[in-house]
Design a protein around this motif. Structure first.
Motif, short mmCIF file in Angstrom:
data_model
loop_
_atom_site.label_atom_id
_atom_site.label_comp_id
_atom_site.label_asym_id
_atom_site.label_seq_id
_atom_site.Cartn_x
_atom_site.Cartn_y
_atom_site.Cartn_z
N GLU A 189 29.01 40.31 44.18
CA GLU A 189 29.67 39.62 45.27
C GLU A 189 28.67 38.77 46.01
OE1 GLU A 189 31.90 42.17 47.72
OE2 GLU A 189 32.86 43.19 46.08
N THR A 248 37.09 43.32 40.12
CA THR A 248 36.81 43.76 41.47
C THR A 248 36.75 45.27 41.50
OG1 THR A 248 39.12 43.99 42.04
CG2 THR A 248 38.15 41.82 42.39
N LYS A 298 39.41 34.25 37.63
CA LYS A 298 39.70 35.33 38.57
C LYS A 298 41.14 35.80 38.41
CE LYS A 298 38.45 33.69 42.64
NZ LYS A 298 38.02 33.74 44.07
N ASP A 311 42.40 37.95 40.65
CA ASP A 311 42.81 38.29 42.01
C ASP A 311 42.14 37.32 42.96
OD1 ASP A 311 43.16 39.40 44.56
OD2 ASP A 311 43.05 41.45 43.83
N GLY A 312 42.93 36.60 43.76
CA GLY A 312 42.38 35.61 44.67
C GLY A 312 41.45 36.18 45.72
N ARG A 313 41.50 37.50 45.93
CA ARG A 313 40.62 38.12 46.91
C ARG A 313 39.21 38.33 46.37
NH1 ARG A 313 44.27 43.27 47.93
NH2 ARG A 313 44.30 43.04 45.65
N MET A 314 39.04 38.18 45.07
CA MET A 314 37.73 38.34 44.46
C MET A 314 36.82 37.19 44.88
SD MET A 314 38.92 39.41 40.62
CE MET A 314 37.25 39.51 40.00
N PRO A 315 35.54 37.44 45.02
CA PRO A 315 34.62 36.36 45.39
C PRO A 315 34.44 35.38 44.24
CG PRO A 315 33.38 38.33 44.87
CD PRO A 315 34.83 38.73 44.89
N GLU A 349 38.55 47.06 43.09
CA GLU A 349 39.90 47.60 43.21
C GLU A 349 40.63 47.65 41.87
OE1 GLU A 349 38.77 45.06 45.02
OE2 GLU A 349 38.45 46.08 46.92
#
Length: 340
Positions: A220, A206, A62, A64-68, A208
């Protein structure tokens, strides 16, 4: 090189916080070996997973840590631009517009009207799985949703799927063919594509971010609070809910356009998230891997730091369980029944 039939599941990948930990987990669980993926444009990293030397999946770190932390499914298309247009027309959302991934192919990411995310892949040099419906490889996928009518119409319009509702003719144990040994999906992707090629290296993204240079983005998949027994929760309604043995189940099998709908041609399915689960629980795809021994796989998963959210139990299609890996990604395993 033959490509996958239009609308067939052709690839899965997983986004993980710790790629090396993921390699250790799945290497021991499924016996996978790994090779470095292609160079990724934004410096991402990922690996191809192989079973018996054949491509079966990809693991990505990953960015980005916000990614599932989740497994994602991709459907093959022979015209990704036309498929994206149909997605919009059918009420879906295009998250990532079609993007060329070198000579490998073209990818896009979308969400159905219920919010479940999936990928599209138009093959170039890479097609998808080189192995499936065998131990250590993908064998089935199903979407969980609260908006079944909109979602059914969506997939039928976008991919041309033909549905068979649970409890219809041929859906019970007697409908699995004369031997009664067929696992989900073996009459679908296993019979509609050549099983050659590979769509990438596991680099997902993501909504984004910009798309990667290699593997299509992943879906997700949430990590819902799971019931203690297999008789409750979303699995109850899906293929994990034992088919016609559960008269209250609401499940639809999908067969590709041009085939006779039914379990022998099914490539996936749709289940319903019931009111027993929190309203904020989003729609998602659950992906299945075939295994030789469901109970042993579940035990090994726990030993490796994962957890079993739905313990092994029998269904007309074999014996299954739902697991989370050592970083939280959810997936199911299925042991086909023994031939009679």
């Amino acid at each position: 090189m033959a490509a996958f039939a239009h609308s067939a599941p052709c690839w899965v990948d997983v986004q993980l916080p710790d790629l090396e930990a993921g390699k250790r987990f799945y290497g021991e669980l499924f016996g996978w070996t790994f090779r470095a993926g292609e160079e990724v444009e934004r410096g991402g990293s990922g690996v191809d997973a192989l079973s018996g030397g054949k491509l079966v999946a990809a693991l990505a770190a990953k960015q980005d840590g916000r990614m599932p932390t989740a497994w994602g499914i991709y459907f093959a298309t022979d015209d990704i631009a036309a498929t994206v247009t149909r997605i919009r027309q059918a009420g879906g959302q295009v998250i990532t517009e079609p993007v060329r991934v070198g000579s490998a192919g073209v990818l896009a990411q979308a969400a159905d009207p219920g919010g479940a995310v999936f990928g599209l892949w138009q093959a170039g040099d890479r097609s998808g799985f080189q192995k499936q419906n065998e131990p250590g490889s993908f064998c089935w996928t199903e979407v969980y949703t609260r908006q079944k009518d909109r979602v059914d119409a969506f997939y039928e319009r976008v991919f041309g799927f033909r549905g068979t509702d649970l409890g219809a003719a041929g859906m019970g144990e007697s409908g699995r063919g004369e031997s009664g040994t067929k696992e989900p999906g073996t009459g679908g992707p296993g019979s509609t594509e050549a099983g050659t090629g590979e769509p990438g290296t596991g680099e997902s993204e993501t909504p984004e971010s910009e798309p990667p240079e290699s593997e299509p983005p992943e879906s997700e998949t949430p990590e819902p609070e799971t019931p203690e027994t297999p008789e409750s929760g979303p699995v109850e309604s899906g293929i994990g809910g034992s088919g016609a043995d559960m008269p209250g189940a609401d499940f639809r099998m999908w067969s590709p356009a041009g085939t006779e709908p039914g379990p022998d041609t099914a490539i996936g399915g749709r289940s319903v998230i019931t009111d027993a689960f929190p309203a904020e629980m989003p729609s998602y795809f659950l992906n299945y891997f075939a295994v030789a021994d469901c109970d042993a796989t579940a035990e090994t998963g726990v030993h490796l730091g994962g957890r079993v959210s739905v313990p092994p139990f029998d269904i007309p299609y074999g014996r299954m369980a739902v697991l989370h890996d050592n970083q939280g990604a959810e997936f199911a395993v299925l042991q086909p029944p023994v031939s009679r």
